[in-house]
Motif scaffolding. Structure first.
Motif, PDB file in Angstrom:
ATOM      1  N   SER A 197       0.809  -1.225   0.000  1.00 29.26           N
ATOM      2  CA  SER A 197       0.000   0.000   0.000  1.00 29.26           C
ATOM      3  C   SER A 197       0.840   1.272   0.000  1.00 29.26           C
ATOM      4  O   SER A 197       0.286   2.370   0.048  1.00 29.26           O
ATOM      5  CB  SER A 197      -0.920   0.012   1.228  1.00 29.26           C
ATOM      6  N   MET A 198       2.147   1.151  -0.009  1.00 27.94           N
ATOM      7  CA  MET A 198       2.991   2.344   0.028  1.00 27.94           C
ATOM      8  C   MET A 198       2.780   3.197  -1.218  1.00 27.94           C
ATOM      9  O   MET A 198       2.545   2.675  -2.310  1.00 27.94           O
ATOM     10  CB  MET A 198       4.471   1.947   0.128  1.00 27.94           C
ATOM     11  N   GLY A 199       2.880   4.509  -1.043  1.00 25.46           N
ATOM     12  CA  GLY A 199       2.718   5.416  -2.162  1.00 25.46           C
ATOM     13  C   GLY A 199       1.335   6.000  -2.253  1.00 25.46           C
ATOM     14  O   GLY A 199       1.105   6.932  -3.021  1.00 25.46           O
ATOM     15  N   ASN A 200       0.375   5.474  -1.496  1.00 27.23           N
ATOM     16  CA  ASN A 200      -0.971   6.034  -1.477  1.00 27.23           C
ATOM     17  C   ASN A 200      -1.043   7.194  -0.481  1.00 27.23           C
ATOM     18  O   ASN A 200      -0.043   7.631   0.075  1.00 27.23           O
ATOM     19  CB  ASN A 200      -1.996   4.948  -1.116  1.00 27.23           C
ATOM     20  N   THR A 201      -2.221   7.681  -0.205  1.00 30.74           N
ATOM     21  CA  THR A 201      -2.383   8.808   0.721  1.00 30.74           C
ATOM     22  C   THR A 201      -1.959   8.443   2.137  1.00 30.74           C
ATOM     23  O   THR A 201      -1.544   9.298   2.906  1.00 30.74           O
ATOM     24  CB  THR A 201      -3.852   9.275   0.732  1.00 30.74           C
TER      25      THR A 201
END
Length: 356
Positions: A247-251
């Motif tokens: 999930s890295m890189g999301n908000t």
């Protein structure tokens, strides 16, 4: 002529019994080697799988941390995917490891090798010192089959449940027939038995049943429950870390990084504690100790239930064996039995065994 034929038949029968016992002894020796080899193999599984899963998890956590500070989008994606795949691989391997519990398997095989070696020595002694009978052959076969059931060699379809609902003492001996008969009278003696010794053995069996067996079952349950918590926590943490790294890189990038790195670090601690500390082996050790005491109780009670003293094991030898198995001298055994008799209505603090 008739007497000569009977002697020939008797000699032939004795030779057949000896041949059967020798065959069983060879099979028992083979079982010892099999359990030793397989036990070493499964102990190696524990060390190798633990080291591999630790390396995979730490590599995944490092990739997650590097991806969080990397500026190149292409490298971030590659690190994210690699980290998530490594976490998923660690989760799968950990699920398998928790299912089979290699350290517990190794302890089972160590116990089996020791017990088969003991049986081999007993058969060897019977062949050397006395005339074996067909009853000895039947008893030896029953004990081999009971050990095979208690400590199975294969994994698939026969492995013992590593997380049983109810904890019972390990049982590696055939069930004895229960004779409902009275013990010795106050004036009857024979084969090393007398009323005082019978009372002492009853007290020792009572202490083992009331104190030692429940205590080791209690410790077994504690080790089992602790192992269950660790077995659930490890895969849960690596699965959460895989979700965070993907999930890295999301908000919610900060939380994803924290899940990916901290989840992996905690997972490493959990399964190092579980499998490095060999919690499954500790559970099996306590369960085996409870079984050891249960066998002692059954041995004592089966002798006491036998009305005819000549059919019992010699009383003095049994007393000596019980004392040594409990790590006590004969005087200490008499003292603990007397203490139990005096404190019948109160809770006795001392256990029968000083060995474990």
């Amino acid at each position: 002529m008739l007497l000569q034929k009977r002697l020939i038949l008797s000699t032939s029968s004795d030779s057949m019994v000896i041949a059967k016992l020798r065959s069983i002894m060879e099979i028992v020796a083979n079982r010892v080697e099999m359990h030793k080899s397989i036990g070493e193999q499964r102990d190696n599984w524990n060390h190798l799988l633990l080291a591999s899963i630790n390396a995979i998890t730490l590599a995944a956590a490092s990739m997650t941390g590097i991806a969080a500070i990397s500026a190149t989008s292409g490298s971030v994606m590659a690190l994210k995917v690699s980290s998530a795949l490594l976490y998923l691989a660690a989760t799968g391997m950990l699920l398998v490891m928790n299912k089979i519990q290699p350290s517990q398997l190794a302890e089972e095989h160590r116990n089996a090798a020791r017990l088969f070696k003991h049986l081999h020595g007993e058969i060897e002694t019977k062949l050397a010192l006395c005339n074996p009978t067909i009853h000895d052959v039947s008893e030896a076969m029953d004990r081999v089959l009971a050990l095979d059931r208690a400590y199975p060699l294969p994994l698939l379809g026969a492995m013992l449940d590593k997380f049983p609902k109810d904890v019972e003492p390990a049982a590696w001996w055939p069930q004895r027939s229960q004779r409902q008969v009275e013990g010795l009278g106050s004036k009857i003696k024979g084969n090393g038995w007398e009323a005082k010794l019978e009372k002492e053995m009853r007290e020792i069996a009572g202490i083992l049943r009331r104190k030692d067996i429940p205590e080791y079952l209690r410790l077994s349950k504690k080790a089992l429950n602790f192992n269950k918590v660790l077995a659930i926590s490890g895969p849960l943490l690596t699965g959460t870390a895989a979700l965070g790294s993907a999930s890295m890189g999301n908000t919610n990038g900060l939380w994803a990084v924290m899940l990916g790195v901290i989840g992996g670090a905690l997972a490493t601690v959990v399964y190092t504690l579980q499998h490095g500390g060999q919690v499954g082996m500790v559970f099996e050790m306590y369960r085996g100790n409870a079984g050891f005491f249960k066998l002692m109780v059954e041995t004592i009670e089966s002798n006491i239930r036998e009305r005819y003293t000549e059919r019992r094991e010699n009383g003095e030898i049994l007393e000596m064996k019980v004392a040594l198995q409990l790590g006590r001298s004969l005087s200490e055994l008499e003292h603990i039995a007397a203490l139990s008799s005096e404190n019948r209505g109160t809770k006795m603090k001392e256990f029968a065994s000083k060995l474990f």
